[in-house]
Design a protein around this motif. Structure first.
Motif, mmCIF file in Angstrom:
data_model
loop_
_atom_site.group_PDB
_atom_site.id
_atom_site.type_symbol
_atom_site.label_atom_id
_atom_site.label_comp_id
_atom_site.label_asym_id
_atom_site.label_seq_id
_atom_site.Cartn_x
_atom_site.Cartn_y
_atom_site.Cartn_z
ATOM 1 N N ASP A 32 0.809 -1.226 0.000
ATOM 2 C CA ASP A 32 0.000 0.000 0.000
ATOM 3 C C ASP A 32 0.839 1.270 0.000
ATOM 4 O O ASP A 32 0.292 2.373 -0.139
ATOM 5 N N ALA A 33 2.159 1.152 0.147
ATOM 6 C CA ALA A 33 3.037 2.329 0.088
ATOM 7 C C ALA A 33 3.539 2.471 -1.343
ATOM 8 O O ALA A 33 4.554 1.872 -1.719
ATOM 9 N N ILE A 34 2.816 3.228 -2.155
ATOM 10 C CA ILE A 34 3.119 3.335 -3.577
ATOM 11 C C ILE A 34 3.291 4.800 -3.955
ATOM 12 O O ILE A 34 2.421 5.629 -3.664
ATOM 13 N N GLU A 35 4.416 5.100 -4.580
ATOM 14 C CA GLU A 35 4.636 6.412 -5.181
ATOM 15 C C GLU A 35 4.562 6.245 -6.689
ATOM 16 O O GLU A 35 5.221 5.374 -7.249
ATOM 17 N N GLY A 36 3.788 7.095 -7.338
ATOM 18 C CA GLY A 36 3.575 6.931 -8.757
ATOM 19 C C GLY A 36 2.428 5.968 -9.010
ATOM 20 O O GLY A 36 1.625 5.677 -8.109
ATOM 21 N N THR A 37 2.356 5.461 -10.225
ATOM 22 C CA THR A 37 1.257 4.596 -10.628
ATOM 23 C C THR A 37 1.797 3.325 -11.260
ATOM 24 O O THR A 37 2.702 3.378 -12.094
ATOM 25 N N ILE A 38 1.249 2.190 -10.861
ATOM 26 C CA ILE A 38 1.607 0.930 -11.492
ATOM 27 C C ILE A 38 1.007 0.904 -12.892
ATOM 28 O O ILE A 38 -0.195 1.147 -13.054
ATOM 29 N N PRO A 39 1.791 0.653 -13.931
ATOM 30 C CA PRO A 39 1.228 0.621 -15.296
ATOM 31 C C PRO A 39 0.054 -0.346 -15.389
ATOM 32 O O PRO A 39 0.123 -1.486 -14.917
ATOM 33 N N ALA A 40 -1.023 0.125 -16.007
ATOM 34 C CA ALA A 40 -2.239 -0.687 -16.077
ATOM 35 C C ALA A 40 -2.015 -1.987 -16.833
ATOM 36 O O ALA A 40 -2.660 -3.002 -16.554
ATOM 37 N N GLU A 41 -1.087 -1.985 -17.811
ATOM 38 C CA GLU A 41 -0.848 -3.182 -18.623
ATOM 39 C C GLU A 41 0.039 -4.212 -17.920
ATOM 40 O O GLU A 41 0.207 -5.327 -18.420
ATOM 41 N N LEU A 42 0.613 -3.844 -16.785
ATOM 42 C CA LEU A 42 1.548 -4.738 -16.097
ATOM 43 C C LEU A 42 0.762 -5.731 -15.248
ATOM 44 O O LEU A 42 0.265 -5.400 -14.165
ATOM 45 N N THR A 43 0.660 -6.951 -15.745
ATOM 46 C CA THR A 43 -0.068 -8.010 -15.053
ATOM 47 C C THR A 43 0.803 -9.262 -15.031
ATOM 48 O O THR A 43 1.318 -9.682 -16.071
ATOM 49 N N GLY A 44 0.957 -9.850 -13.861
ATOM 50 C CA GLY A 44 1.762 -11.054 -13.752
ATOM 51 C C GLY A 44 2.492 -11.110 -12.435
ATOM 52 O O GLY A 44 2.178 -10.375 -11.486
ATOM 53 N N THR A 45 3.489 -11.981 -12.369
ATOM 54 C CA THR A 45 4.228 -12.206 -11.126
ATOM 55 C C THR A 45 5.720 -12.133 -11.372
ATOM 56 O O THR A 45 6.246 -12.769 -12.294
ATOM 57 N N LEU A 46 6.393 -11.357 -10.542
ATOM 58 C CA LEU A 46 7.850 -11.342 -10.488
ATOM 59 C C LEU A 46 8.281 -12.291 -9.382
ATOM 60 O O LEU A 46 8.005 -12.062 -8.203
ATOM 61 N N PHE A 47 8.927 -13.397 -9.766
ATOM 62 C CA PHE A 47 9.511 -14.312 -8.795
ATOM 63 C C PHE A 47 11.007 -14.024 -8.690
ATOM 64 O O PHE A 47 11.679 -13.835 -9.707
ATOM 65 N N ARG A 48 11.526 -14.011 -7.460
ATOM 66 C CA ARG A 48 12.959 -13.847 -7.258
ATOM 67 C C ARG A 48 13.440 -14.888 -6.252
ATOM 68 O O ARG A 48 12.680 -15.338 -5.390
ATOM 69 N N ASN A 49 14.712 -15.259 -6.389
ATOM 70 C CA ASN A 49 15.305 -16.236 -5.477
ATOM 71 C C ASN A 49 16.670 -15.738 -5.037
ATOM 72 O O ASN A 49 17.408 -15.135 -5.828
ATOM 73 N N GLY A 50 16.989 -15.996 -3.793
ATOM 74 C CA GLY A 50 18.296 -15.631 -3.273
ATOM 75 C C GLY A 50 18.432 -16.097 -1.840
ATOM 76 O O GLY A 50 17.459 -16.564 -1.226
ATOM 77 N N PRO A 51 19.625 -16.011 -1.284
ATOM 78 C CA PRO A 51 19.807 -16.397 0.121
ATOM 79 C C PRO A 51 18.973 -15.499 1.036
ATOM 80 O O PRO A 51 19.016 -14.274 0.921
ATOM 81 N N GLY A 52 18.245 -16.118 1.940
ATOM 82 C CA GLY A 52 17.437 -15.344 2.887
ATOM 83 C C GLY A 52 17.903 -15.488 4.320
ATOM 84 O O GLY A 52 17.459 -14.759 5.198
ATOM 85 N N ARG A 53 18.801 -16.428 4.567
ATOM 86 C CA ARG A 53 19.334 -16.660 5.918
ATOM 87 C C ARG A 53 20.849 -16.723 5.835
ATOM 88 O O ARG A 53 21.406 -17.359 4.938
ATOM 89 N N PHE A 54 21.517 -16.062 6.787
ATOM 90 C CA PHE A 54 22.970 -15.956 6.748
ATOM 91 C C PHE A 54 23.647 -16.422 8.025
ATOM 92 O O PHE A 54 24.844 -16.226 8.202
ATOM 93 N N GLU A 55 22.904 -17.038 8.930
ATOM 94 C CA GLU A 55 23.482 -17.609 10.129
ATOM 95 C C GLU A 55 22.522 -18.651 10.676
ATOM 96 O O GLU A 55 21.342 -18.693 10.344
ATOM 97 N N ARG A 56 23.049 -19.503 11.518
ATOM 98 C CA ARG A 56 22.223 -20.525 12.161
ATOM 99 C C ARG A 56 22.866 -20.861 13.496
ATOM 100 O O ARG A 56 24.062 -21.118 13.567
ATOM 101 N N GLY A 57 22.080 -20.793 14.554
ATOM 102 C CA GLY A 57 22.583 -21.138 15.878
ATOM 103 C C GLY A 57 23.709 -20.231 16.335
ATOM 104 O O GLY A 57 24.614 -20.667 17.045
ATOM 105 N N GLY A 58 23.676 -18.964 15.914
ATOM 106 C CA GLY A 58 24.701 -18.013 16.316
ATOM 107 C C GLY A 58 25.982 -18.099 15.518
ATOM 108 O O GLY A 58 26.936 -17.368 15.793
ATOM 109 N N VAL A 59 26.034 -18.959 14.503
ATOM 110 C CA VAL A 59 27.214 -19.096 13.657
ATOM 111 C C VAL A 59 26.904 -18.495 12.289
ATOM 112 O O VAL A 59 25.950 -18.896 11.625
#
Length: 482
Positions: A32-59
């Motif tokens: 809901d925090a949008i500056e400007g306008t999303i193009p009306a013709e833009l329909t679909g899904t942007l999928f992205r992948n990447g590391p989301g966790r950089f430690e485990r158990g304090g290491v």
């Protein structure tokens, strides 16, 4: 609308490092925090992948590429947008979440706690499913190039488990994280690399109706580190980087496999030309360099033209510091180079097209494997030297003219995805979707830029940061109602 611009010192190291923090929460919400306008013709899904966790158990993980994969989805419909993120439930993620500690030896730098006693003679690895994501033939796949992909629900992002692609990946054949869609056929072309004293290279074809087959299989002499490939009308093109693996520290448990890689002195880069009609593989040796990503390739007047991001050295983490404290002044620059190959004479000519560090290149999807004019990429803010990626670049490969839109000093970009306008006719008529981490606000934004002039059209403000992702894809399906 314009993003922050600054021609002075473009970044603070602590600001850049802020994008490498774990995102614990999995959530879904309307943006809901949008500056400007999303193009009306833009329909679909942007999928992205990447590391989301950089430690485990304090290491802390030693290399960011060892982080557990997290899929983000930004869905567009009716001028509105929706964000969702979820970790890929790999076997390693499930086990380590339950144990609350690192259990597995990782590929790039993170070892199991306990020193060499806990890691010696351990030749396994954790499939982190963190590098790419693709939707094709009804499958949403989280990709990691050393193993089969994980299949996900495109609506909920729930993990179904490993997918052997109807038996094409039997025996755990690897499936690369950088497939390419052939616009001539609608087939998704990918590959897999099984390394050893000799390397086995598999090429896969996934048809639009979901059919999968192993297109061909080749044995390549020596060790091969190949992340990407290019296709043309008649060839699949691979650059075999001149890499050497020092096995002893890995076998004895002192280092991860990725830390034992280096450019092999005196060895050339080898260009592998694999005819798509099934003919013999042609190998052409040229001067040594390293390539992660290709921009595009095509054939012209009997020559094969390949544009790539080229480094003079292999890039890895610096052993004397945490990866969040990387000294970019010690890293080689990655420029866009054009390599022209004469397959008849076995000759190679190369020259730079863009003398500024850049990565994660994109072209119009209809121009893949064909002559093209415009390339888009993430780039550094200023000419000269390496630095974090803070700008979006547009390169006219015919004229050499380059344009940039910078988010410096506090904005840091991930791979921009080019989405053609549905009724557009010009090659650059579309939008660039770029996830940008704003260190001042400790939040990420999804920016929509006009592909014709890099004007910022829309800023979609998220409620949190999103760790720097690697590869993504845009598809016209939305999958959920919001």
């Amino acid at each position: 609308m314009t993003a922050a611009q600054d021609s002075r010192s473009p970044y603070a190291s602590a600001d850049w490092a802020g994008g490498y923090r774990t995102l614990e929460a999995e959530q879904a919400y309307v943006i809901d925090a949008i500056e400007g306008t999303i193009p009306a013709e833009l329909t679909g899904t942007l999928f992205r992948n990447g590391p989301g966790r950089f430690e485990r158990g304090g290491v802390s993980y030693k290399h960011p590429f060892d982080g557990d994969g997290m899929i983000s989805a930004v869905r567009f419909a009716g001028g509105r947008a929706h964000f969702q993120n979820r970790f890929v439930r790999t076997e390693g993620f499930i086990q380590e979440s339950a144990a609350g500690r690192i259990l597995s030896k990782n590929v790039f730098g993170t070892l199991r706690p306990g020193g060499f006693w806990a890691n010696a003679f351990d030749f396994g690895f954790k499939n982190v499913a963190n590098t790419g994501v693709v939707y094709h033939g009804g499958r949403l796949l989280a990709l990691w190039e050393a193993a089969p992909p994980h299949r996900l629900d495109p609506a909920s992002l729930e993990t179904f488990g490993l997918d052997d692609l109807a038996g094409a990946l039997c025996g755990g054949k690897p499936f690369a994280a950088h497939p390419r869609l052939d616009p001539a056929t609608g087939d998704l072309i990918s590959f897999g690399v099984r390394t050893g004293l000799q390397t086995v290279l598999y090429i896969y074809r996934l048809s639009p109706d979901g059919g999968v087959r192993v297109e061909s299989e080749h044995t390549v002499p020596g060790f091969a580190f190949v992340h990407d490939f290019a296709l043309t009308e008649n060839y699949w093109v691979f650059f075999q980087n001149p890499m050497a693996l020092d096995p002893l520290p890995f076998v004895l448990g002192f280092k991860a496999a990725g830390e034992c890689l280096r450019l092999a002195p005196g060895e050339p880069t080898r260009i592998l030309l694999i005819p798509r009609n099934g003919g013999p593989v042609q190998t052409i040796a040229t001067e040594p360099f390293f390539v992660f990503h290709h921009v595009n390739a095509f054939e012209r007047e009997g020559r094969i033209v390949v544009d790539s991001i080229r480094y003079e050295e292999y890039i890895t983490t610096q052993e004397d510091r945490d990866f969040r404290q990387t000294d970019f002044s010690r890293l080689p620059e990655g420029w866009i180079w054009r390599t022209q190959i004469d397959p008849v004479k076995g000759r190679v000519e190369a020259r730079p097209l863009l003398r500024r560090s850049a990565e994660f290149p994109q072209v119009h999807p209809d121009r893949v494997g064909r002559p093209y004019r415009f390339a888009f990429a993430a780039a550094v803010h200023a000419e000269g030297g390496n630095a974090p990626l803070q700008a979006i670049a547009k390169l006219d490969v015919e004229t050499g003219r380059a344009e940039f839109h910078s988010f410096a000093p506090s904005g840091f970009v991930s791979e921009p995805i080019f989405v053609p306008r549905p009724d557009g006719t010009a090659e650059d008529d579309g939008w660039l979707l770029a996830m940008v981490y704003d260190a001042r606000r400790d939040r990420s934004d999804l920016w929509i830029l006009d592909g014709r002039d890099l004007t910022c059209l829309t800023r979609l403000g998220l409620k949190h940061h999103v760790p720097y992702s690697l590869h993504g894809t845009f598809v016209p399906e939305v999958f959920v109602h919001f």
